[in-house]
Enzyme design. Sequence first.
Site, short mmCIF file in Angstrom:
data_model
loop_
_atom_site.label_atom_id
_atom_site.label_comp_id
_atom_site.label_asym_id
_atom_site.label_seq_id
_atom_site.Cartn_x
_atom_site.Cartn_y
_atom_site.Cartn_z
N GLU A 181 5.22 3.34 5.90
CA GLU A 181 6.13 4.29 5.27
C GLU A 181 6.72 5.26 6.29
O GLU A 181 7.91 5.57 6.24
CB GLU A 181 5.40 5.10 4.19
N GLN B 278 -1.32 -9.70 5.78
CA GLN B 278 -1.34 -9.38 4.36
C GLN B 278 -0.14 -9.99 3.63
O GLN B 278 -0.28 -10.57 2.55
CB GLN B 278 -1.34 -7.85 4.19
N GLU C 85 -4.17 3.45 6.70
CA GLU C 85 -3.93 3.93 5.33
C GLU C 85 -4.82 5.13 5.12
O GLU C 85 -6.06 5.01 5.09
CB GLU C 85 -4.22 2.83 4.30
N ARG D 30 -0.33 -5.79 8.29
CA ARG D 30 0.72 -6.04 7.31
C ARG D 30 1.25 -7.47 7.36
O ARG D 30 1.61 -8.03 6.31
CB ARG D 30 1.89 -5.06 7.54
N ASP E 31 -10.79 -0.74 -4.15
CA ASP E 31 -9.68 0.08 -3.65
C ASP E 31 -8.62 0.16 -4.74
O ASP E 31 -8.16 -0.87 -5.25
CB ASP E 31 -9.08 -0.57 -2.39
N LYS F 288 -7.03 -6.90 5.17
CA LYS F 288 -7.76 -5.66 4.94
C LYS F 288 -9.21 -5.71 5.41
O LYS F 288 -9.78 -4.70 5.81
CB LYS F 288 -7.80 -5.35 3.43
N ARG G 104 11.34 -4.35 -2.77
CA ARG G 104 11.99 -4.89 -3.98
C ARG G 104 13.25 -4.14 -4.35
O ARG G 104 13.94 -4.54 -5.27
CB ARG G 104 11.02 -4.83 -5.17
N ASP H 158 -8.10 2.79 5.57
CA ASP H 158 -8.11 1.38 5.15
C ASP H 158 -7.16 0.60 6.06
O ASP H 158 -6.07 0.18 5.66
CB ASP H 158 -7.65 1.31 3.68
N GLU I 99 -6.70 7.52 3.01
CA GLU I 99 -7.25 7.46 1.66
C GLU I 99 -8.44 8.40 1.56
O GLU I 99 -8.95 8.91 2.55
CB GLU I 99 -7.74 6.04 1.31
N HIS J 53 3.42 6.54 -2.81
CA HIS J 53 3.13 5.39 -1.95
C HIS J 53 3.61 4.10 -2.61
O HIS J 53 4.32 3.29 -2.00
CB HIS J 53 1.64 5.30 -1.63
N THR K 284 -12.87 -1.18 7.70
CA THR K 284 -12.46 -0.02 6.90
C THR K 284 -13.38 1.13 7.31
O THR K 284 -14.60 0.97 7.26
CB THR K 284 -12.62 -0.33 5.40
#
Lengths: 439, 442
Positions: free
Chosen positions: A385, A237, A196, A234, A125, A250, A141, A230, A198, A132, A254
């Site tokens: 998001e 993770q 996710e 969270r 992946d 994860k 951050r 995916d 993808e 993103h 999937t």
Amino acid sequence: MSYIKVDANSDFSYHNLPYGVFSTPDNSRHRIGVAIGDHILDLSVVKHLFNGPELAARQDVFDQPTLNDFMGLGYDAWREARRYLQMFLSANESTLRDDVTLLGIFLFIAPVSSVFLFPLGDYTDFYSSRDHATNVGIMFRGKENALMPNWLRLPVGYHGRASSLVVSGTPIRRPRGQMRPDPAPVFGPSKQLDIELEMAFFVGPGNRLGEPIPVERAHEYIFGMVLMNDWSARDIQAWEYVPLGPFLGKNFGTTISPWVVPMEALMPFVEANPVQVIQADSCLSEPIELNRSYTACGGPDPEPLPYLLHSDPYTFNINLFVSIKGVGMTKAASICESNFKYMYWTMKQQLAHHTVNGCNVRPGDLLASGTISGPEPKSFGSLLELSWRGSKMIDLGGGETRTFLKDGDEVTITGFCEGLGYRVGFGPCMGKILPALQQ
Amino acid sequence: MAAENFWKGLLALVLLTFNSSPEFNCNFNMSYIKVDANSDFSYHNLPYGVFSTPDNSRHRIGVAIGDHILDLSVVKHLFNGPELAARQDVFDQPTLNDFMGLGYDAWREARRYLQMFLSANESTLRDDVQLRSRAFVDQSFAVMHLPAEIGDYTDFYSSRDHATNVGIMFRGKENALMPNWLRLPVGYHGRASSLVVSGTPIRRPRGQMRPDPARAPVFGPSKQLDIELEMAFFVGPGNRLGEPIPVERAHEYIFGMVLMNDWSARDIQAWEYVPLGPFLGKNFGTTISPWVVPMEALMPFVEANPVQVIQADSCLSEPIELNRSYTACGGMTKAASICESNFKYMYWTMKQQLAHHTVNGCNVRPGDLLASGTISGPEPKSFGSLLELSWRGSKMIDLGGGETRTFLKDGDEVTITGFCEGLGYRVGFGPCMGKILPALQQ
């Protein structure tokens, strides 16, 4: 184009011709098929018709229960197969059209019992959507350190779990795991189950260990594409991922769509690559990207490094859609409209990077793009998001809202390229959330 | 061939009669196949592997005993117990996956039958001259292959000393261990395609690195090629997606173990690994030893597990471990005399790793490989990587004769070996070896 009638809104136009593996209630054998309109052409029944120079001696690949052998044949064989399929299915060609003995080689997609995944080797992946990565960086951050220093220099990626890749329609059970919402870690069902959006490509022929695939030839190794969800937990993770990356957050499941659209079907929708030039004098601070509408090129200070540079366009305009249908909702609500063209790194760059150290890829390996987000909020490809880390509710209509997924939610990803009066699409990439185990 | 075996058989019989009671010379008396006391492949081991021979290129399953291999495809008809009688086909396969998938009871039965066929006291195979001549192959004559088709490979990070050393080197003593390290067995997905069997040459990788943070990244051959001493276990039967393996039953899913060298390119790894973990710094090649030692052979060497108690009132600070003397299997490992360590130094057990790996519903499958992470003990001589042995390149590792190393040089041949020491016999793993080829030029 074809004597098989295809609706203008069908994903499976004559211009598509994707490959998949299916079985039927009356014949449980896994076999290779090509989707056209509402039908599947069973290649195991018509393999004798592939008598060109590449395939005549290898018709056995269409008798296999997986696509791996066909993918392993390589670029020239795929092109020839496509030529022959276009010929057989053409309204102007009688070989198949008028052959009464071959009645029944076309099956309806709907009654087909399943469309299968075939054994994958390794699944990687990537993380190649700039929007993103920037969104996630800002959330965790702050704006100044949003993108890590390596992000614009190499296509960051990690190994995923192959065993838990499942085909569209497979239910996904909410995982339990260790999390740390407070100072002491706890164990229980994930409370931050996410999606996710993808896309992923299958590798064709492989390379030998120690022998990299050069970027200019990487397209010869790229067979075709599917949609992917995916699924991510969270909270699991966040607690586990430092320093070795995502793992149990994860690998509980999937989902991919079942029809592999060959690259040739997507080439009409190719666009120029994003510009990836970094100013020479900004090497010592954050790199500045000039703009993003031209072919990738090296600057006076070659960035990205030469092994990643290719001039041919390999960015694809593929419309992507995500919807959620919760328990009690009568219809699904759209939560995301995005596009594969938003990717910063191309598939050729990803594959060249993946093998530059000598790593070997094999037919059937799957390389995924990473969550696809565009610049607009409506195009963000994850609930993380869309809800901006749970700070705002996502509206599903009728009073229903979400931050993360609830049990019973059915998430469907679809996608297609829009041609003039036809589509090249992928079929559904769908999964429904089952409640976590109790005991 | 037949005549020679007959005399070998006779010789064994002759030697037997001169032996005292079996308990004092376990190894010699156990099998009619002569096994040296220093051999990895004693009668108490009986590891499984996949091999071929120059005269027969077919990959087939064998069991190592002394300097020989017992070809299971030749003797599969002898496995006629309740678990295996209807599944003798598993011994006809080119990989161990189907046999691993049969599960705990089948493995135990296979071992009982092997111990019987190979026993000095049992004539079924011992006296069948024709069968013996076809069934036994000299190890020096055989080529070993990967023992299984490995669907997924996971690498853990379960040595406390290793994680602490690396943490000290890169973050300082106060922040050595990450907050999650003592709470869960940290692990990541590795690359299955580049797992290779001992003896496969390893080419120095090229890649992107950033040796000077003030300058742009560069591309070229890795200058920090390292080893990682590890062990790994193969999974037996799998679990279904969504159905975790409970820790108390995890041993039923653990087939056996091999040695591993998780070759690493530290410079490539350092630049790429934030935030998604190691990738190209690892997946250019990973070597495993060819003989899978079944867990039953290792159980005599089991020890107590490390204590994993965290003081309640220290939840908000670093947990305090009470003491540490434990965990499954002894093993010594030598790699060009740079390291002597032991698998007992692991903090997390294999049962904990497997239970953690599946607790979220992740499915493991027969032939999956789960590795321990670099094994380091408390003493510098027991550190399992050049990174630690040279303390990030700050001190030279002495190879003798004027040779020193920080990281690997082209042409270096690294060999990992290991064994459990019994009374007069060993249970060992064979070699886990690789030689470094120079990076590609162009």
